[in-house]
Design an enzyme around this catalytic site. Structure first.
Site, PDB file in Angstrom:
ATOM      1  N   THR A  57       0.864  -1.187   0.000  1.00  0.00           N
ATOM      2  CA  THR A  57       0.000   0.000   0.000  1.00  0.00           C
ATOM      3  C   THR A  57       0.898   1.234   0.000  1.00  0.00           C
ATOM      4  O   THR A  57       2.118   1.121   0.028  1.00  0.00           O
ATOM      5  CB  THR A  57      -0.906   0.032   1.247  1.00  0.00           C
ATOM      6  OG1 THR A  57      -0.115   0.351   2.395  1.00  0.00           O
ATOM      7  CG2 THR A  57      -1.618  -1.301   1.470  1.00  0.00           C
ATOM      8  N   CYS A  58       0.297   2.403   0.033  1.00  0.00           N
ATOM      9  CA  CYS A  58       1.110   3.624   0.067  1.00  0.00           C
ATOM     10  C   CYS A  58       1.872   3.767   1.379  1.00  0.00           C
ATOM     11  O   CYS A  58       2.894   4.454   1.433  1.00  0.00           O
ATOM     12  CB  CYS A  58       0.236   4.849  -0.180  1.00  0.00           C
ATOM     13  SG  CYS A  58      -1.054   5.101   1.050  1.00  0.00           S
ATOM     14  N   ASN A  59       1.410   3.116   2.428  1.00  0.00           N
ATOM     15  CA  ASN A  59       2.049   3.256   3.735  1.00  0.00           C
ATOM     16  C   ASN A  59       2.868   2.059   4.183  1.00  0.00           C
ATOM     17  O   ASN A  59       3.506   2.112   5.226  1.00  0.00           O
ATOM     18  CB  ASN A  59       0.997   3.559   4.806  1.00  0.00           C
ATOM     19  CG  ASN A  59       0.559   4.997   4.733  1.00  0.00           C
ATOM     20  OD1 ASN A  59       1.372   5.876   4.488  1.00  0.00           O
ATOM     21  ND2 ASN A  59      -0.720   5.236   4.911  1.00  0.00           N
ATOM     22  N   ARG A  60       2.845   0.970   3.405  1.00  0.00           N
ATOM     23  CA  ARG A  60       3.568  -0.221   3.846  1.00  0.00           C
ATOM     24  C   ARG A  60       3.751  -1.201   2.691  1.00  0.00           C
ATOM     25  O   ARG A  60       2.937  -1.241   1.779  1.00  0.00           O
ATOM     26  CB  ARG A  60       2.848  -0.921   4.995  1.00  0.00           C
ATOM     27  CG  ARG A  60       1.564  -1.617   4.594  1.00  0.00           C
ATOM     28  CD  ARG A  60       0.815  -2.261   5.766  1.00  0.00           C
ATOM     29  NE  ARG A  60       0.357  -1.264   6.702  1.00  0.00           N
ATOM     30  CZ  ARG A  60       0.737  -1.196   7.989  1.00  0.00           C
ATOM     31  NH1 ARG A  60       1.534  -2.086   8.497  1.00  0.00           N
ATOM     32  NH2 ARG A  60       0.284  -0.232   8.765  1.00  0.00           N
ATOM     33  N   SER A 113      -1.867   1.673  11.848  1.00  0.00           N
ATOM     34  CA  SER A 113      -2.041   2.540  10.685  1.00  0.00           C
ATOM     35  C   SER A 113      -1.622   3.962  11.019  1.00  0.00           C
ATOM     36  O   SER A 113      -1.654   4.368  12.185  1.00  0.00           O
ATOM     37  CB  SER A 113      -3.502   2.559  10.238  1.00  0.00           C
ATOM     38  OG  SER A 113      -3.870   1.301   9.736  1.00  0.00           O
ATOM     39  N   ASP A 118      -7.912   3.262  10.411  1.00  0.00           N
ATOM     40  CA  ASP A 118      -7.995   3.246   8.951  1.00  0.00           C
ATOM     41  C   ASP A 118      -8.571   1.912   8.497  1.00  0.00           C
ATOM     42  O   ASP A 118      -8.022   0.859   8.781  1.00  0.00           O
ATOM     43  CB  ASP A 118      -6.589   3.443   8.376  1.00  0.00           C
ATOM     44  CG  ASP A 118      -6.541   3.470   6.851  1.00  0.00           C
ATOM     45  OD1 ASP A 118      -7.543   3.136   6.193  1.00  0.00           O
ATOM     46  OD2 ASP A 118      -5.471   3.832   6.322  1.00  0.00           O
TER      47      ASP A 118
END
Length: 176
Positions: A57-60, A113, A118
């Site tokens: 994902t954009c964060n992980r 998150s 989230d």
């Protein structure tokens, strides 16, 4: 699929990077598209891996699976990324056994998150596992584990106020 044999939980690993230890540019080096994911799964047996999924994902970016060591998962993942295995290892968190399972529950619940609660991550987990299943890389244990994780996440969302505010990073950005 590789049967319904008893799994040694100590061989269940997660190796990942996220927003806590790396910036967006670094995380971008380890992002995995669907085409890269398919190639990664086709190469997995060369690394001795038969049951895994990748959450990107954009964060992980996290790779979950059964292995003799986390290095197998990391090295496989990095065959399909711009970033190197050494960079990933320097920034990564690695967990195995019950700690890896607890991490998956925390991620799905939105506790791990950038925006607490989230819930977009649940759909991303479902997609990642579905992709692995379609390519024969989930077994009975993994399916049951993920189903339990999703049920727990749903209960948390329905029975607590954890997701009562901002629901995703993108929503927070729009609000800001």
């Amino acid at each position: 699929m590789h049967g319904n044999s008893t799994k040694d939980i100590k061989k269940f690993f997660i190796a990942g990077i996220n927003y806590k230890k790396s910036d967006a540019a670094i995380r971008g080096q380890f992002a995995v598209s669907n085409d890269q994911y398919a190639t990664l799964l086709s190469k997995a047996p060369e690394f001795g891996l038969h049951e895994l999924f990748v959450l990107s994902t954009c964060n992980r970016t996290e790779i979950y699976g059964f292995a003799e060591s986390a290095d197998q998962l990391i090295n496989l993942l990095c065959t399909q990324t711009e970033g190197t295995a050494s960079t990933f290892t320097q920034l990564a968190y690695v967990k195995n056994g019950l700690a890896a399972i607890e991490h998956l529950f925390s991620v799905a619940a939105g506790i791990d998150s950038q925006i607490l609660g989230d819930y977009e991550i649940v759909g991303q987990i479902k997609q990642a596992v579905k992709f692995s299943k379609e390519h024969g890389f989930t077994d009975t244990f993994m399916e049951r584990l993920v189903n339990s994780v999703l049920q727990a996440s749903k209960a948390i969302k329905n029975q607590t106020n954890l997701s009562g505010g901002t629901v995703s990073v993108s929503f927070a950005a729009v609000q800001y």
